[in-house]
Write a protein that holds these residues in place. Sequence first.
Motif, PDB file in Angstrom:
ATOM      1  N   VAL A 268       2.444  -7.046  11.119  1.00 53.71           N
ATOM      2  CA  VAL A 268       3.156  -5.955  10.454  1.00 53.71           C
ATOM      3  C   VAL A 268       3.993  -5.252  11.515  1.00 53.71           C
ATOM      4  O   VAL A 268       3.453  -4.642  12.438  1.00 53.71           O
ATOM      5  CB  VAL A 268       2.187  -4.974   9.787  1.00 53.71           C
ATOM      6  CG1 VAL A 268       2.960  -3.852   9.101  1.00 53.71           C
ATOM      7  CG2 VAL A 268       1.299  -5.694   8.783  1.00 53.71           C
ATOM      8  N   ASP A 269       5.302  -5.362  11.385  1.00 50.73           N
ATOM      9  CA  ASP A 269       6.167  -4.874  12.455  1.00 50.73           C
ATOM     10  C   ASP A 269       7.549  -4.578  11.880  1.00 50.73           C
ATOM     11  O   ASP A 269       8.230  -5.488  11.385  1.00 50.73           O
ATOM     12  CB  ASP A 269       6.261  -5.929  13.557  1.00 50.73           C
ATOM     13  CG  ASP A 269       6.913  -5.403  14.830  1.00 50.73           C
ATOM     14  OD1 ASP A 269       7.489  -4.301  14.801  1.00 50.73           O
ATOM     15  OD2 ASP A 269       6.860  -6.120  15.857  1.00 50.73           O
ATOM     16  N   ASP A 270       7.962  -3.328  11.941  1.00 51.55           N
ATOM     17  CA  ASP A 270       9.283  -2.947  11.433  1.00 51.55           C
ATOM     18  C   ASP A 270      10.416  -3.308  12.390  1.00 51.55           C
ATOM     19  O   ASP A 270      11.576  -3.365  11.972  1.00 51.55           O
ATOM     20  CB  ASP A 270       9.342  -1.446  11.166  1.00 51.55           C
ATOM     21  CG  ASP A 270       8.682  -1.058   9.848  1.00 51.55           C
ATOM     22  OD1 ASP A 270       8.843  -1.812   8.876  1.00 51.55           O
ATOM     23  OD2 ASP A 270       8.019  -0.013   9.797  1.00 51.55           O
TER      24      ASP A 270
ATOM     25  N   ARG B 201       6.370  -2.689   7.678  1.00 46.17           N
ATOM     26  CA  ARG B 201       5.496  -1.578   7.315  1.00 46.17           C
ATOM     27  C   ARG B 201       6.175  -0.695   6.269  1.00 46.17           C
ATOM     28  O   ARG B 201       5.508   0.017   5.500  1.00 46.17           O
ATOM     29  CB  ARG B 201       5.161  -0.750   8.561  1.00 46.17           C
ATOM     30  CG  ARG B 201       4.011   0.230   8.388  1.00 46.17           C
ATOM     31  CD  ARG B 201       3.711   0.954   9.677  1.00 46.17           C
ATOM     32  NE  ARG B 201       3.449   0.027  10.772  1.00 46.17           N
ATOM     33  CZ  ARG B 201       2.271  -0.543  11.011  1.00 46.17           C
ATOM     34  NH1 ARG B 201       1.256  -0.280  10.207  1.00 46.17           N
ATOM     35  NH2 ARG B 201       2.115  -1.365  12.034  1.00 46.17           N
TER      36      ARG B 201
ATOM     37  N   ARG C  57       2.294  -8.298   0.500  1.00 39.77           N
ATOM     38  CA  ARG C  57       2.133  -7.973   1.911  1.00 39.77           C
ATOM     39  C   ARG C  57       0.663  -8.123   2.328  1.00 39.77           C
ATOM     40  O   ARG C  57       0.367  -8.645   3.410  1.00 39.77           O
ATOM     41  CB  ARG C  57       2.632  -6.566   2.199  1.00 39.77           C
ATOM     42  CG  ARG C  57       2.464  -6.148   3.661  1.00 39.77           C
ATOM     43  CD  ARG C  57       3.285  -4.921   4.004  1.00 39.77           C
ATOM     44  NE  ARG C  57       3.064  -3.836   3.059  1.00 39.77           N
ATOM     45  CZ  ARG C  57       3.838  -2.752   2.977  1.00 39.77           C
ATOM     46  NH1 ARG C  57       4.882  -2.613   3.776  1.00 39.77           N
ATOM     47  NH2 ARG C  57       3.587  -1.798   2.086  1.00 39.77           N
TER      48      ARG C  57
ATOM     49  N   ARG D 169      -0.786 -10.750   5.163  1.00 40.14           N
ATOM     50  CA  ARG D 169      -1.487 -10.262   6.346  1.00 40.14           C
ATOM     51  C   ARG D 169      -2.797 -11.015   6.604  1.00 40.14           C
ATOM     52  O   ARG D 169      -3.358 -10.893   7.704  1.00 40.14           O
ATOM     53  CB  ARG D 169      -1.772  -8.763   6.197  1.00 40.14           C
ATOM     54  CG  ARG D 169      -0.523  -7.902   6.280  1.00 40.14           C
ATOM     55  CD  ARG D 169      -0.866  -6.429   6.180  1.00 40.14           C
ATOM     56  NE  ARG D 169      -1.661  -5.978   7.330  1.00 40.14           N
ATOM     57  CZ  ARG D 169      -2.105  -4.739   7.480  1.00 40.14           C
ATOM     58  NH1 ARG D 169      -1.839  -3.829   6.542  1.00 40.14           N
ATOM     59  NH2 ARG D 169      -2.796  -4.400   8.541  1.00 40.14           N
TER      60      ARG D 169
ATOM     61  N   SER E 198       7.969   0.818   3.014  1.00 40.46           N
ATOM     62  CA  SER E 198       7.619   0.691   1.598  1.00 40.46           C
ATOM     63  C   SER E 198       8.822   0.373   0.726  1.00 40.46           C
ATOM     64  O   SER E 198       8.668  -0.071  -0.417  1.00 40.46           O
ATOM     65  CB  SER E 198       6.973   1.982   1.103  1.00 40.46           C
ATOM     66  OG  SER E 198       7.878   3.071   1.244  1.00 40.46           O
TER      67      SER E 198
ATOM     68  N   GLU F  70       3.400  -4.511  -2.241  1.00 40.09           N
ATOM     69  CA  GLU F  70       2.210  -4.261  -1.430  1.00 40.09           C
ATOM     70  C   GLU F  70       1.174  -5.368  -1.584  1.00 40.09           C
ATOM     71  O   GLU F  70       0.474  -5.707  -0.621  1.00 40.09           O
ATOM     72  CB  GLU F  70       1.605  -2.904  -1.807  1.00 40.09           C
ATOM     73  CG  GLU F  70       2.507  -1.728  -1.480  1.00 40.09           C
ATOM     74  CD  GLU F  70       1.868  -0.396  -1.811  1.00 40.09           C
ATOM     75  OE1 GLU F  70       0.678  -0.400  -2.205  1.00 40.09           O
ATOM     76  OE2 GLU F  70       2.548   0.639  -1.676  1.00 40.09           O
TER      77      GLU F  70
END
Length: 269
Positions: A125-127, A96, A114, A118, A98, A111
């Motif tokens: 989406v997972d930090d 997630r 990404r 997705r 940036s 972006e």
Amino acid sequence: MNATGVRPPAVAGSFYPADARSLAALVDEQLAAVQHRTPATGSPAGIIVPHAGYVYSGPVAASAYALLRGRRRAVSRVVIAGPSHRVPLRGVAVPRSSTFLTPLGPVPVDEQLRAIAREHPEVSVDDRPHAAEHSLEVQLPFLQTVLGPEGWSALPLVVGHAEPAAIAAVLDALWDDETLLVLSTDLSHYEPYERAQVHDARTAAAVVRKDLHAIGPYDACGAYPLAGLLGLAGRRGLDVALLDLRNSGDTAGPRDRVVGYGAFAVGWS
């Protein structure tokens, strides 16, 4: 990730120097020591590189990154795929965040890539898998050196358990002529030196012939993303060339329990 959307370095000061000047000097030194020539005219579409501390695997990783200096291929985006070492994961996790930060400066997360990633059901989406993961982070200072500090963006992919075809589908959607693919994996782990040499030579031969079914988790810690890449390379008709094959007993460690490292070029033009 912190509140600003920046993923700070997790292994600066342990896997590589935390001081920018020392880090830049070490990367330059390891790149300058590379002896081989490119396997063909031009530059690779992708590379396979190890991800241990720079004193151990940096010289081997440099064998692949050196091909990107003076490249003909324009690179505006980089997809970096590696295994999840610290967080159990199924499928593929994109951050997630940036921005990924290293001592050499920020790397923006792409972006557009990404958003494309997705669209695949295997991607979340997972930090959390990214927060402490070293397999992707250690590639960034090399990329910042050979591509320059600006003018490119990256999409880091942490890959967990997934079928090779599913991983290949994600990579296929992200990998075009202006996108460099970096696959991060070490090879054998904690075998005696001579046994590791035999084991890693067998694995390297399988990588070169793109035999994804001959490579398992005990052959490479990044076996899942590696299998996806090899399957895709086979479908695209991309050759894989071995650039360097050593282990920690050759670089900076004892020889009773070593870790294997390989560097490969994938396709070139």
